[in-house]
Design a protein around this motif. Structure first.
Motif, PDB file in Angstrom:
ATOM      1  N   ASP A 166       0.838  -1.195   0.000  1.00 22.68           N
ATOM      2  CA  ASP A 166       0.000   0.000   0.000  1.00 22.68           C
ATOM      3  C   ASP A 166       0.876   1.249   0.000  1.00 22.68           C
ATOM      4  O   ASP A 166       1.846   1.322   0.758  1.00 22.68           O
ATOM      5  CB  ASP A 166      -0.877  -0.034   1.258  1.00 22.68           C
ATOM      6  CG  ASP A 166      -1.816   1.139   1.330  1.00 22.68           C
ATOM      7  OD1 ASP A 166      -1.330   2.269   1.534  1.00 22.68           O
ATOM      8  OD2 ASP A 166      -3.033   0.922   1.202  1.00 22.68           O
ATOM      9  N   PRO A 167       0.570   2.253  -0.839  1.00 22.73           N
ATOM     10  CA  PRO A 167       1.407   3.454  -0.888  1.00 22.73           C
ATOM     11  C   PRO A 167       1.459   4.209   0.438  1.00 22.73           C
ATOM     12  O   PRO A 167       2.408   4.945   0.692  1.00 22.73           O
ATOM     13  CB  PRO A 167       0.774   4.312  -1.983  1.00 22.73           C
ATOM     14  CG  PRO A 167      -0.538   3.716  -2.271  1.00 22.73           C
ATOM     15  CD  PRO A 167      -0.516   2.302  -1.800  1.00 22.73           C
ATOM     16  N   GLY A 168       0.474   4.008   1.289  1.00 23.02           N
ATOM     17  CA  GLY A 168       0.489   4.641   2.598  1.00 23.02           C
ATOM     18  C   GLY A 168       1.625   4.141   3.481  1.00 23.02           C
ATOM     19  O   GLY A 168       1.977   4.767   4.483  1.00 23.02           O
ATOM     20  N   GLN A 169       2.234   3.018   3.111  1.00 25.57           N
ATOM     21  CA  GLN A 169       3.340   2.455   3.879  1.00 25.57           C
ATOM     22  C   GLN A 169       4.701   2.933   3.373  1.00 25.57           C
ATOM     23  O   GLN A 169       5.719   2.629   3.963  1.00 25.57           O
ATOM     24  CB  GLN A 169       3.289   0.922   3.821  1.00 25.57           C
ATOM     25  CG  GLN A 169       1.998   0.337   4.332  1.00 25.57           C
ATOM     26  CD  GLN A 169       1.748   0.718   5.778  1.00 25.57           C
ATOM     27  OE1 GLN A 169       2.634   0.617   6.616  1.00 25.57           O
ATOM     28  NE2 GLN A 169       0.555   1.185   6.067  1.00 25.57           N
ATOM     29  N   GLY A 170       4.715   3.671   2.263  1.00 26.99           N
ATOM     30  CA  GLY A 170       5.973   4.109   1.671  1.00 26.99           C
ATOM     31  C   GLY A 170       6.374   5.504   2.099  1.00 26.99           C
ATOM     32  O   GLY A 170       5.716   6.143   2.925  1.00 26.99           O
TER      33      GLY A 170
ATOM     34  N   THR B  55       9.010  12.463   3.052  1.00 23.88           N
ATOM     35  CA  THR B  55       7.604  12.549   3.437  1.00 23.88           C
ATOM     36  C   THR B  55       7.042  11.142   3.538  1.00 23.88           C
ATOM     37  O   THR B  55       7.178  10.351   2.595  1.00 23.88           O
ATOM     38  CB  THR B  55       6.799  13.347   2.386  1.00 23.88           C
ATOM     39  OG1 THR B  55       7.420  14.614   2.198  1.00 23.88           O
ATOM     40  CG2 THR B  55       5.368  13.525   2.817  1.00 23.88           C
ATOM     41  N   ASP B  56       6.422  10.825   4.675  1.00 19.68           N
ATOM     42  CA  ASP B  56       5.764   9.530   4.827  1.00 19.68           C
ATOM     43  C   ASP B  56       4.481   9.508   4.021  1.00 19.68           C
ATOM     44  O   ASP B  56       3.819  10.530   3.859  1.00 19.68           O
ATOM     45  CB  ASP B  56       5.410   9.274   6.298  1.00 19.68           C
ATOM     46  CG  ASP B  56       6.651   9.004   7.135  1.00 19.68           C
ATOM     47  OD1 ASP B  56       7.632   8.494   6.572  1.00 19.68           O
ATOM     48  OD2 ASP B  56       6.634   9.310   8.333  1.00 19.68           O
ATOM     49  N   GLY B  57       4.099   8.316   3.506  1.00 24.86           N
ATOM     50  CA  GLY B  57       2.830   8.157   2.813  1.00 24.86           C
ATOM     51  C   GLY B  57       1.699   8.143   3.824  1.00 24.86           C
ATOM     52  O   GLY B  57       1.953   8.053   5.019  1.00 24.86           O
ATOM     53  N   PRO B  58       0.440   8.256   3.444  1.00 24.07           N
ATOM     54  CA  PRO B  58      -0.006   8.503   2.066  1.00 24.07           C
ATOM     55  C   PRO B  58       0.327   9.923   1.632  1.00 24.07           C
ATOM     56  O   PRO B  58       0.594  10.785   2.450  1.00 24.07           O
ATOM     57  CB  PRO B  58      -1.516   8.277   2.131  1.00 24.07           C
ATOM     58  CG  PRO B  58      -1.878   8.555   3.550  1.00 24.07           C
ATOM     59  CD  PRO B  58      -0.674   8.199   4.379  1.00 24.07           C
ATOM     60  N   TYR B  59       0.290  10.129   0.343  1.00 21.52           N
ATOM     61  CA  TYR B  59       0.824  11.348  -0.232  1.00 21.52           C
ATOM     62  C   TYR B  59      -0.231  12.365  -0.619  1.00 21.52           C
ATOM     63  O   TYR B  59       0.050  13.269  -1.374  1.00 21.52           O
ATOM     64  CB  TYR B  59       1.658  11.025  -1.465  1.00 21.52           C
ATOM     65  CG  TYR B  59       2.554   9.837  -1.238  1.00 21.52           C
ATOM     66  CD1 TYR B  59       3.565   9.892  -0.296  1.00 21.52           C
ATOM     67  CD2 TYR B  59       2.364   8.650  -1.929  1.00 21.52           C
ATOM     68  CE1 TYR B  59       4.372   8.807  -0.059  1.00 21.52           C
ATOM     69  CE2 TYR B  59       3.173   7.562  -1.693  1.00 21.52           C
ATOM     70  CZ  TYR B  59       4.180   7.650  -0.762  1.00 21.52           C
ATOM     71  OH  TYR B  59       4.972   6.570  -0.523  1.00 21.52           O
ATOM     72  N   GLY B  60      -1.428  12.234  -0.145  1.00 24.15           N
ATOM     73  CA  GLY B  60      -2.479  13.151  -0.579  1.00 24.15           C
ATOM     74  C   GLY B  60      -3.005  12.726  -1.934  1.00 24.15           C
ATOM     75  O   GLY B  60      -2.983  11.555  -2.280  1.00 24.15           O
ATOM     76  N   GLU B  61      -3.432  13.665  -2.712  1.00 17.55           N
ATOM     77  CA  GLU B  61      -4.031  13.352  -4.012  1.00 17.55           C
ATOM     78  C   GLU B  61      -2.967  12.881  -4.996  1.00 17.55           C
ATOM     79  O   GLU B  61      -1.959  13.549  -5.210  1.00 17.55           O
ATOM     80  CB  GLU B  61      -4.725  14.589  -4.582  1.00 17.55           C
ATOM     81  CG  GLU B  61      -5.413  14.306  -5.897  1.00 17.55           C
ATOM     82  CD  GLU B  61      -6.111  15.523  -6.465  1.00 17.55           C
ATOM     83  OE1 GLU B  61      -6.501  15.458  -7.637  1.00 17.55           O
ATOM     84  OE2 GLU B  61      -6.253  16.514  -5.752  1.00 17.55           O
TER      85      GLU B  61
ATOM     86  N   GLU C 207      -2.082   8.690 -10.341  1.00 21.32           N
ATOM     87  CA  GLU C 207      -1.766   7.304 -10.647  1.00 21.32           C
ATOM     88  C   GLU C 207      -0.752   6.788  -9.647  1.00 21.32           C
ATOM     89  O   GLU C 207       0.147   7.506  -9.236  1.00 21.32           O
ATOM     90  CB  GLU C 207      -1.173   7.173 -12.055  1.00 21.32           C
ATOM     91  CG  GLU C 207      -2.157   7.440 -13.159  1.00 21.32           C
ATOM     92  CD  GLU C 207      -1.547   7.227 -14.529  1.00 21.32           C
ATOM     93  OE1 GLU C 207      -0.315   7.134 -14.641  1.00 21.32           O
ATOM     94  OE2 GLU C 207      -2.312   7.160 -15.490  1.00 21.32           O
ATOM     95  N   LEU C 208      -0.901   5.533  -9.267  1.00 24.45           N
ATOM     96  CA  LEU C 208       0.015   4.888  -8.345  1.00 24.45           C
ATOM     97  C   LEU C 208       0.669   3.703  -9.038  1.00 24.45           C
ATOM     98  O   LEU C 208       0.004   2.925  -9.716  1.00 24.45           O
ATOM     99  CB  LEU C 208      -0.735   4.401  -7.105  1.00 24.45           C
ATOM    100  CG  LEU C 208      -1.424   5.482  -6.283  1.00 24.45           C
ATOM    101  CD1 LEU C 208      -2.349   4.852  -5.254  1.00 24.45           C
ATOM    102  CD2 LEU C 208      -0.387   6.356  -5.606  1.00 24.45           C
ATOM    103  N   PHE C 209       1.960   3.558  -8.870  1.00 21.99           N
ATOM    104  CA  PHE C 209       2.710   2.427  -9.400  1.00 21.99           C
ATOM    105  C   PHE C 209       2.450   1.255  -8.469  1.00 21.99           C
ATOM    106  O   PHE C 209       2.792   1.305  -7.295  1.00 21.99           O
ATOM    107  CB  PHE C 209       4.188   2.818  -9.453  1.00 21.99           C
ATOM    108  CG  PHE C 209       5.130   1.721  -9.845  1.00 21.99           C
ATOM    109  CD1 PHE C 209       4.824   0.823 -10.850  1.00 21.99           C
ATOM    110  CD2 PHE C 209       6.357   1.604  -9.230  1.00 21.99           C
ATOM    111  CE1 PHE C 209       5.699  -0.176 -11.220  1.00 21.99           C
ATOM    112  CE2 PHE C 209       7.254   0.612  -9.583  1.00 21.99           C
ATOM    113  CZ  PHE C 209       6.923  -0.276 -10.585  1.00 21.99           C
ATOM    114  N   GLY C 210       1.795   0.203  -8.976  1.00 21.28           N
ATOM    115  CA  GLY C 210       1.359  -0.890  -8.118  1.00 21.28           C
ATOM    116  C   GLY C 210       2.159  -2.170  -8.223  1.00 21.28           C
ATOM    117  O   GLY C 210       2.012  -3.065  -7.406  1.00 21.28           O
ATOM    118  N   GLY C 211       3.003  -2.286  -9.229  1.00 18.86           N
ATOM    119  CA  GLY C 211       3.780  -3.499  -9.416  1.00 18.86           C
ATOM    120  C   GLY C 211       4.230  -3.605 -10.855  1.00 18.86           C
ATOM    121  O   GLY C 211       4.017  -2.685 -11.653  1.00 18.86           O
TER     122      GLY C 211
END
Length: 123
Positions: free
Chosen positions: A50-54, A67-73, A76-80
């Motif tokens: 989950d991007p909130g963990q990055g 900056t800790d995730g989540p990143y706001g708006e 697109e998110l890179f998922g794999g």
């Protein structure tokens, strides 16, 4: 043969849709991976947490800012990714069309240059 990276890109909406039916998506993804293995084209495949963990390390200023995730708006998110060894970009496109994703997701395809294409630094 050339290496192509199939980058899975999702939005908050497509990621939510994926999570709503994660068991079916995982089963379909396993079948897709089995097909690429049988065809002898799969080099690697990974999904991301989950991007909130990055974290993001931003080099916009003179000093890097973490900056800790989540990143706001995010749009697109890179998922794999899937790394394939195929004969052409068109073959990579054909495999990408078969990747199981939720509506609204995208697959970006990028060729990975070979060692002979990367400039060498004299040391």
């Amino acid at each position: 043969m050339a290496k192509y990276l199939l980058i899975m890109r999702g939005t908050d909406e497509s990621n939510a849709a994926m999570m709503a039916d994660i068991d079916e998506l995982m089963a379909t993804t396993r079948r897709f991976i089995e097909e690429t293995v049988k065809a002898g084209v799969l080099l690697a495949a990974e999904g991301l947490d989950d991007p909130g963990q990055g974290v993001v390390v931003d080099f916009s200023g003179e000093v890097p800012v973490v900056t800790d995730g989540p990143y706001g708006e995010t749009k697109e998110l890179f998922g794999g990714f899937f790394l394939l060894d195929v004969s052409s970009k068109q073959e990579a496109v054909e495999w990408a069309k078969r990747v199981p994703v939720a509506r609204g997701a995208k697959i970006e395809i990028r060729r990975v240059p070979g060692d002979d294409e990367v400039p060498q630094v004299d040391g």
